[in-house]
Design an enzyme around this catalytic site. Structure first.
Site, mmCIF file in Angstrom:
data_model
loop_
_atom_site.group_PDB
_atom_site.id
_atom_site.type_symbol
_atom_site.label_atom_id
_atom_site.label_comp_id
_atom_site.label_asym_id
_atom_site.label_seq_id
_atom_site.Cartn_x
_atom_site.Cartn_y
_atom_site.Cartn_z
ATOM 1 N NE ARG A 1 -3.647 -2.402 0.117
ATOM 2 C CZ ARG A 1 -3.284 -3.509 -0.564
ATOM 3 N NH1 ARG A 1 -2.244 -3.481 -1.387
ATOM 4 N NH2 ARG A 1 -3.972 -4.613 -0.478
ATOM 5 C CB SER B 1 -9.089 -2.322 4.602
ATOM 6 O OG SER B 1 -9.583 -3.435 3.925
ATOM 7 C CD GLU C 1 -5.477 -0.307 2.882
ATOM 8 O OE1 GLU C 1 -5.159 -1.309 3.541
ATOM 9 O OE2 GLU C 1 -6.064 -0.379 1.785
HETATM 10 C C1 LIG Z 1 -15.748 -0.504 -0.569
HETATM 11 C C2 LIG Z 1 -14.277 -0.299 -0.772
HETATM 12 C C3 LIG Z 1 -13.475 -1.385 -1.070
HETATM 13 C C4 LIG Z 1 -12.089 -1.201 -1.245
HETATM 14 N N1 LIG Z 1 -11.336 -2.297 -1.545
HETATM 15 C C5 LIG Z 1 -10.001 -2.143 -1.704
HETATM 16 C C6 LIG Z 1 -9.176 -3.272 -2.006
HETATM 17 O O1 LIG Z 1 -9.644 -4.390 -2.158
HETATM 18 N N2 LIG Z 1 -7.842 -3.058 -2.129
HETATM 19 C C7 LIG Z 1 -7.279 -1.833 -1.976
HETATM 20 O O2 LIG Z 1 -6.049 -1.711 -2.113
HETATM 21 N N3 LIG Z 1 -8.040 -0.745 -1.702
HETATM 22 C C8 LIG Z 1 -9.379 -0.870 -1.564
HETATM 23 N N4 LIG Z 1 -10.142 0.227 -1.280
HETATM 24 C C9 LIG Z 1 -9.503 1.543 -1.087
HETATM 25 C C10 LIG Z 1 -9.389 2.400 -2.378
HETATM 26 O O3 LIG Z 1 -10.426 2.064 -3.285
HETATM 27 C C11 LIG Z 1 -8.039 2.237 -3.059
HETATM 28 O O4 LIG Z 1 -6.984 2.664 -2.214
HETATM 29 C C12 LIG Z 1 -7.976 3.051 -4.371
HETATM 30 O O5 LIG Z 1 -6.833 2.683 -5.075
HETATM 31 C C13 LIG Z 1 -7.963 4.560 -4.147
HETATM 32 O O6 LIG Z 1 -8.153 5.185 -5.397
HETATM 33 P P1 LIG Z 1 -8.865 6.614 -5.499
HETATM 34 O O7 LIG Z 1 -8.837 7.040 -6.916
HETATM 35 O O8 LIG Z 1 -10.184 6.590 -4.850
HETATM 36 O O9 LIG Z 1 -7.836 7.486 -4.664
HETATM 37 P P2 LIG Z 1 -8.166 8.614 -3.579
HETATM 38 O O10 LIG Z 1 -8.853 7.984 -2.408
HETATM 39 O O11 LIG Z 1 -8.822 9.765 -4.219
HETATM 40 O O12 LIG Z 1 -6.686 9.001 -3.141
HETATM 41 C C14 LIG Z 1 -5.871 8.076 -2.436
HETATM 42 C C15 LIG Z 1 -4.465 8.678 -2.324
HETATM 43 O O13 LIG Z 1 -3.898 8.756 -3.635
HETATM 44 C C16 LIG Z 1 -3.540 10.100 -3.971
HETATM 45 N N5 LIG Z 1 -3.836 10.257 -5.390
HETATM 46 C C17 LIG Z 1 -4.981 9.990 -6.049
HETATM 47 N N6 LIG Z 1 -4.834 10.221 -7.361
HETATM 48 C C18 LIG Z 1 -3.563 10.688 -7.535
HETATM 49 C C19 LIG Z 1 -2.800 11.109 -8.669
HETATM 50 N N7 LIG Z 1 -3.315 11.126 -9.900
HETATM 51 N N8 LIG Z 1 -1.525 11.510 -8.464
HETATM 52 C C20 LIG Z 1 -0.964 11.507 -7.215
HETATM 53 N N9 LIG Z 1 -1.650 11.119 -6.114
HETATM 54 C C21 LIG Z 1 -2.933 10.707 -6.277
HETATM 55 C C22 LIG Z 1 -4.405 10.979 -3.064
HETATM 56 O O14 LIG Z 1 -3.794 12.221 -2.817
HETATM 57 C C23 LIG Z 1 -4.482 10.123 -1.796
HETATM 58 O O15 LIG Z 1 -3.326 10.301 -0.995
HETATM 59 C C24 LIG Z 1 -11.522 0.081 -1.111
HETATM 60 C C25 LIG Z 1 -12.350 1.186 -0.843
HETATM 61 C C26 LIG Z 1 -13.714 1.000 -0.668
HETATM 62 C C27 LIG Z 1 -14.582 2.191 -0.381
#
Ligand SMILES: Cc1cc2nc3c(=O)[nH]c(=O)nc-3n(C[C@H](O)[C@H](O)[C@H](O)COP(=O)(O)OP(=O)(O)OC[C@H]3O[C@@H](n4cnc5c(N)ncnc54)[C@H](O)[C@@H]3O)c2cc1C
Length: 298
Positions: free
Chosen positions: A173, A222, A292
């Site tokens: 992560r 998580s 996380e």
């Molecule tokens: C129901 C549910 C299930 C999930 N299951 C999983 C799973 O199975 N495995 C898992 O790993 N995660 C899981 N997640 C967590 C999440 O979906 C992941 O971490 C996902 O990759 C985050 O992507 P996001 O676009 O929403 O990022 P955001 O939440 O918008 O951002 C996350 C981080 O990334 C940074 N960021 C985003 N985009 C950029 C960019 N273009 N450049 C630089 N930094 C950036 C942000 O500043 C922040 O620090 C889950 C979440 C939910 C709600």
């Protein structure tokens, strides 16, 4: 006023919102207002906005789908750039190139249709590829690091760099991109596979998620990282905290590894609950849970 006019000129009027509630842009449905919320349509526009903010000393936060975020009730200073409109997905042979804001599900489905295997695990992760690469998101034995060929990102000095997989310093992560990079584009290298098999795996994994995870409530997935030798959810449950709540935030009854928003949770409720869980787990099992989810904002 001059600042807002300039940002509008860089991103287009319909792509700029003032005092935008971040609760509308996070899967937790929590978070106060961003001073300026921008959804650039191209990488070039995004770079232009970042350059301008740097010149003017305006803080910038980049977000994807907000699915790993807890945003402060007091909102976020400066400019929040959301990548959701930079979401192109192009396919050439076994390589998929996508903008940072493309949904992992869309990329995984594009791969499946093209009979390309490797992204099945990511189809149910509700984030963008940018957020996914930043987090090295993973599930069911797969991680994005297994399928990423290169990441194109903007560094702190405004240079666009292409990172090979090894240069991304992917860990559990985590990645190099936490050191102040903005991800613009990702190349995925996938393997030829059988379409039916790929789709079946995606269906199975999505059923597993529905069975195990509280998808009916807003959350950020998580809450804690997996501590070595343990499962966070099991520790929380064994500490007797299943269903425990503070304000509108609750340890899910379905999966104790998830803190959910039961309706009107504030970021403070979630932070208080997370703090309480950490103390209880430390006292009972001498394990230090680490978040996380990322807390951002004022
Ligand atoms: C129901 C549910 C299930 C999930 N299951 C999983 C799973 O199975 N495995 C898992 O790993 N995660 C899981 N997640 C967590 C999440 O979906 C992941 O971490 C996902 O990759 C985050 O992507 P996001 O676009 O929403 O990022 P955001 O939440 O918008 O951002 C996350 C981080 O990334 C940074 N960021 C985003 N985009 C950029 C960019 N273009 N450049 C630089 N930094 C950036 C942000 O500043 C922040 O620090 C889950 C979440 C939910 C709600």
């Amino acid at each position: 006023m001059k600042i807002i006019q300039k940002i509008i000129s860089l991103a287009g009027e319909t792509n700029v919102k003032l005092n935008e509630p971040m609760a509308k842009h996070t899967t937790f449905k929590i978070g106060g207002a961003a001073d300026i919320f921008v959804t650039p349509e191209t990488k070039e526009d995004l770079i232009g906005i970042i350059e301008f903010c740097k010149e003017e000393n305006i803080p910038v936060t980049v977000v994807g789908n907000g699915s790993n975020l807890l945003v402060s009730d007091d909102g976020i200073d400066g400019v929040v750039i959301c990548t959701e409109k930079i979401n192109y997905v192009n396919l050439e042979k076994d390589i998929i190139t996508s903008g940072a804001g493309a949904f992992l599900a869309v990329v995984a489905n594009t791969a499946a249709k093209a009979e390309l295997a490797g992204l099945e695990f990511a189809a149910g992760i509700p984030g963008t590829v940018g957020g996914g690469a930043f987090m090295n998101a993973g599930a069911y034995g797969g991680e994005l690091k297994d399928v990423i060929e290169t990441v194109t990102a903007l560094d702190k000095d405004g240079n666009v760099k292409v990172f090979d997989n090894a240069d991304c310093r992917f860990g559990y992560r985590t990645s190099i991109f936490g050191e102040g990079y903005v991800i613009l584009e990702i190349n995925f290298r996938l393997k030829k596979g059988n379409k039916e098999k790929i789709l079946d795996t995606m269906k199975d994994l999505s059923q597993k998620r529905r069975d195990k995870q509280p998808l009916e409530y807003p959350s950020a997935g998580s809450t804690f990282k997996r501590p070595e030798g343990h499962f966070a959810g099991k520790l929380v449950e064994d500490a007797g905290l299943k269903g425990y709540s503070i304000g509108g935030a609750q340890v899910s009854e379905k999966h104790s590894g998830f803190v959910i928003n039961k309706g009107a949770a504030t970021a403070k409720d979630v932070l208080d609950l997370v703090g309480y869980i950490k103390i209880q787990v430390k006292e009972k099992f001498d394990v230090e849970l680490q978040e996380e989810i990322k807390f951002i904002g004022r």
